[in-house]
Design an enzyme around this catalytic site. Structure first.
Site, short mmCIF file in Angstrom:
data_model
loop_
_atom_site.label_atom_id
_atom_site.label_comp_id
_atom_site.label_asym_id
_atom_site.label_seq_id
_atom_site.Cartn_x
_atom_site.Cartn_y
_atom_site.Cartn_z
N GLU A 39 3.24 6.99 10.14
CA GLU A 39 4.67 7.37 9.94
C GLU A 39 5.16 7.20 8.45
O GLU A 39 6.41 7.79 8.19
CB GLU A 39 5.43 6.63 10.99
CG GLU A 39 5.76 5.11 10.62
CD GLU A 39 7.48 4.74 10.50
OE1 GLU A 39 8.14 5.56 10.87
OE2 GLU A 39 7.72 3.75 9.93
N ASN A 40 4.41 6.55 7.64
CA ASN A 40 4.82 6.28 6.22
C ASN A 40 3.84 7.00 5.17
O ASN A 40 3.77 6.96 4.32
CB ASN A 40 4.76 4.77 5.91
CG ASN A 40 5.97 4.19 6.73
OD1 ASN A 40 5.83 3.15 6.97
ND2 ASN A 40 7.23 4.63 6.70
N HIS A 68 10.30 7.06 11.64
CA HIS A 68 10.33 8.16 10.42
C HIS A 68 9.63 9.30 10.53
O HIS A 68 9.08 10.19 9.91
CB HIS A 68 9.59 7.56 8.88
CG HIS A 68 10.34 6.24 8.33
ND1 HIS A 68 11.81 6.66 7.82
CD2 HIS A 68 10.03 5.28 8.06
CE1 HIS A 68 12.12 5.31 7.21
NE2 HIS A 68 11.05 4.48 7.55
N HIS A 149 6.25 0.42 18.25
CA HIS A 149 6.83 0.56 16.78
C HIS A 149 8.22 -0.23 16.79
O HIS A 149 9.32 0.43 17.11
CB HIS A 149 6.99 1.89 16.56
CG HIS A 149 7.11 1.95 14.74
ND1 HIS A 149 6.02 1.89 13.70
CD2 HIS A 149 8.29 2.20 14.17
CE1 HIS A 149 6.59 1.98 12.75
NE2 HIS A 149 7.76 2.25 12.72
N HIS A 174 5.32 -1.44 12.21
CA HIS A 174 6.75 -1.02 11.69
C HIS A 174 6.99 -2.20 10.58
O HIS A 174 7.48 -1.80 9.49
CB HIS A 174 7.87 -1.21 12.48
CG HIS A 174 9.22 -0.89 12.01
ND1 HIS A 174 9.56 0.22 11.31
CD2 HIS A 174 10.46 -1.77 12.11
CE1 HIS A 174 10.92 -0.02 10.71
NE2 HIS A 174 11.26 -1.15 11.24
N HIS A 176 5.09 -4.34 8.48
CA HIS A 176 4.03 -4.21 7.49
C HIS A 176 3.63 -5.39 7.16
O HIS A 176 2.83 -5.64 6.19
CB HIS A 176 4.61 -3.38 6.31
CG HIS A 176 5.11 -1.79 6.42
ND1 HIS A 176 5.13 -1.04 5.21
CD2 HIS A 176 5.20 -1.27 7.27
CE1 HIS A 176 5.41 0.16 5.73
NE2 HIS A 176 5.64 0.06 6.90
#
Length: 261
Positions: A39-40, A68, A149, A174, A176
């Protein structure tokens, strides 16, 4: 059968280390399939069809998303055609995209689904009710891997116990930051609160330190660009029996490129 679940891929540096290292890692660890949270992946926010294909070509079998998901404006028109990409199942039903997908390997098949938390996150429907609906849709004879997430550790842990015994594994994404609580829950579901990150580790969660530090010092808004430098791949290896769908073990995984001053 071993599945490698990989934490949030951040921008081009995260995609680059997947291209360079993922196929080697698959071979060395005898991995049957790989699930990647992406998602990033597009400059730190969202995904595109082209980048999804790049990640699949690097060695991924399924891609999950998060808050995201719609970070790239063209993606809403692309996601419907991407059979191996799933967005959070608790997004409104009007949203395009799949809430789960099936992964088929030479020896077995399994399902992958994705939920988004609600605590300290953008609005979404209830993930607990959504997983009940998704599990009613997925064939009963396949293992189910869940990417939750979410921000709050309490929400992730509670969710893990909520589905314990009904899915093969729940792994969080989510934050990290990889957690140290990999375990088999009482009813046999493999669990980890957060897989961690795939991207530059001399950073603030994959972002360049200078603007992040400046915002903490001043409170002024800033654009957080993706950092450069050596990268890490973080995740977890889940070993399970396709015949019984039971998880046998879960262990955290990390490959870190060396830092040269």
């Amino acid at each position: 059968m071993k599945i490698l679940a990989i934490g949030d891929v951040v921008g081009n540096p995260g995609r680059r280390i997947l291209r360079h290292e993922l196929k080697r890692i698959r071979e060395e660890l005898s991995i049957s399939a790989v699930i990647v949270n992406a998602e990033n992946a597009a400059a730190g926010s969202g995904l595109t069809a082209a980048l999804a294909q790049e990640i699949i070509d690097a060695g991924a079998d399924a891609i999950t998303l998060g808050d995201h998901t719609w970070g790239q404006k063209e993606f809403a028109g692309q996601i419907g055609s991407l059979e191996r990409v799933v967005r959070p199942a608790n997004f409104p039903t009007e949203c395009p995209g799949r809430s789960w997908c099936m992964v088929t390997t030479p020896t077995a098949r399994f399902a992958v689904t994705n939920l988004q938390g609600r605590t300290f996150m953008q609005n979404a429907d209830c993930p607990f009710k959504a997983i009940d609906r998704v599990l009613a849709e997925i064939p009963k004879d396949v293992a189910v891997f869940v990417d939750f997430h979410a921000e709050a550790t309490s929400e992730k842990i509670t969710f893990g116990h909520y589905v314990d015994g009904r899915v093969t594994a729940v792994v969080g994404t989510h934050t990290h930051v990889q957690t140290s609580d990999a375990m088999l829950l009482p009813k046999g579901t493999a669990y980890l609160t957060d897989l961690g990150m795939t991207g530059p580790y001399i950073s603030s969660l994959g972002r360049d330190l200078k603007p992040v530090t400046r915002k903490f010092l001043t409170g002024m808004p800033a654009r957080f660009e993706v950092a450069e430098g050596p990268c890490v791949i973080e995740g977890a290896v889940i070993d399970f029996d396709p015949a019984t769908k039971a998880a046998k073990s879960i262990e955290t995984f990390r490959f870190r490129q060396p830092y040269v001053a």
